[in-house]
Design a protein around this motif. Structure first.
Motif, PDB file in Angstrom:
ATOM      1  N   HIS A 159      -7.341 -66.869  24.224  1.00  0.00           N
ATOM      2  CA  HIS A 159      -6.368 -67.497  25.216  1.00  0.00           C
ATOM      3  C   HIS A 159      -4.904 -67.296  24.778  1.00  0.00           C
ATOM      4  CE1 HIS A 159      -6.367 -69.489  21.233  1.00  0.00           C
ATOM      5  NE2 HIS A 159      -5.045 -69.927  21.504  1.00  0.00           N
ATOM      6  N   ASP A 161      -1.399 -69.281  24.192  1.00  0.00           N
ATOM      7  CA  ASP A 161      -0.817 -70.477  23.913  1.00  0.00           C
ATOM      8  C   ASP A 161       0.154 -71.066  24.932  1.00  0.00           C
ATOM      9  OD1 ASP A 161      -2.124 -70.452  21.404  1.00  0.00           O
ATOM     10  OD2 ASP A 161      -0.276 -69.969  20.124  1.00  0.00           O
ATOM     11  N   HIS A 245      -4.795 -63.958  22.276  1.00  0.00           N
ATOM     12  CA  HIS A 245      -5.583 -63.998  20.990  1.00  0.00           C
ATOM     13  C   HIS A 245      -6.684 -65.047  20.779  1.00  0.00           C
ATOM     14  CE1 HIS A 245      -2.683 -67.212  20.932  1.00  0.00           C
ATOM     15  NE2 HIS A 245      -3.254 -67.800  20.021  1.00  0.00           N
TER      16      HIS A 245
HETATM   17 FE   FE2 Z   1      -3.758 -70.146  19.899  1.00  0.00          FE
END
Ligand code: FE2
Length: 286
Positions: A159, A161, A245
């Motif tokens: 994903h 952030d 990540h």
């Molecule tokens: Fe994350």
């Protein structure tokens, strides 16, 4: 002793900034001392010991997102709430082991409400870092303790952030502090170097008491490009908000505690449909 100021405040070098801009992440070893790590872990275990697990059995899973429409999750932006691992309960709803070994994470306002984490999170080291990264008038959006428990610490799927904390223009940065060594065995972070330059794939938004993903880019993540970010206890990993990540499950017999802070510029807009909303303004990081 709780302090991140036992050493001089480090400033990012031109080389480090180049690396960060190229890769979308930067690792700084020994950002905090072993003593501070141990202190924060001890504080976390005290918070869990004091938590009334019987009344708040909310599971956090990046796989099925079932937690995401619960009030307990949606209201956690300005509170300290506790979320369990998916495998924390048996078929009768009883914890399979002591709660200290079944909490997935704690969030999302430790930096504001817990005196220990507030002292830590407002240390000058972080504002200096924000300044070096070019984040003007930084604000603290959220904080999390991620426990990654031995044997049952769940996978966190790939994903960005910024999917969860969208700002316009993008100024989100994640600060990921290893409170314990993070290895391949216990579920370290993995990231795609340079992947922050390929745009935002999705947003996770709330509408009233429901959440959903709005997908802009249906393509699959290039998982073979993921690089393991193994780090020693006390290290900081700076993550660009758009960096793809993930972390794998922890199948090792030891935990992988991390504390994360997300910061952005007060000059970026924070949309009212981001999942994380608060009653009060975000705390400034001065
Ligand atoms: Fe994350």
């Amino acid at each position: 002793m709780l302090s991140v100021t036992e050493k001089a405040i480090p400033r990012l070098t031109a080389q480090q900034l180049n690396d960060y801009n190229r890769d979308g992440f930067l690792i700084i070893k020994d950002f905090i001392s072993e003593t501070t790590c141990n202190f924060l872990i001890a504080r976390t275990k005290q918070l869990i010991a004091d938590f009334d697990a019987e009344h708040y059995k909310t599971i956090f899973s990046s796989a099925d997102q079932a937690h995401a429409s619960s009030d307990y999750f949606l209201n956690s932006g300005d509170k300290i709430h506790f979320f369990f691992e998916p495998n924390a309960f048996d078929s009768n709803g009883n914890l399979v082991k002591d709660k200290v070994f079944t909490i997935n994470k704690i969030g999302h306002a430790l930096h504001e409400l817990d005196p220990v984490f507030k002292t830590f999170s407002t240390d000058q080291k972080f504002s200096a870092l924000a300044q070096d990264l070019g984040i003007s008038d930084p604000i603290l959006l959220q904080s999390m303790i991620i426990c990654k428990q031995p044997f049952i610490g769940g996978e966190v799927y790939a994903h960005q952030d910024s999917t969860y904390l969208f700002t316009e223009p993008q100024s989100l940065v994640g600060l990921w502090l290893a409170l314990e060594d993070a290895s391949i065995e216990n579920g370290c972070l993995w990231a795609i170097p340079g992947g922050h330059r390929n745009g935002l794939k999705a947003r996770f938004i709330r509408s009233k008491n429901q959440t959903k993903h709005v997908v802009y880019d249906e393509s699959e993540w290039e998982l073979p490009q993921m690089q393991a970010l193994t780090v020693a206890k006390g290290s900081l990993i700076i993550l660009h908000g758009l960096l793809p990540h993930m972390s794998k499950a922890n199948l090792a017999p030891y935990s992988r505690y991390a504390y994360t802070l997300h910061i952005s510029s007060a000059h970026s807009a924070y949309p009212s449909d981001n999942w994380l909303q608060r009653e009060t303004p975000f705390m400034r990081l001065d």
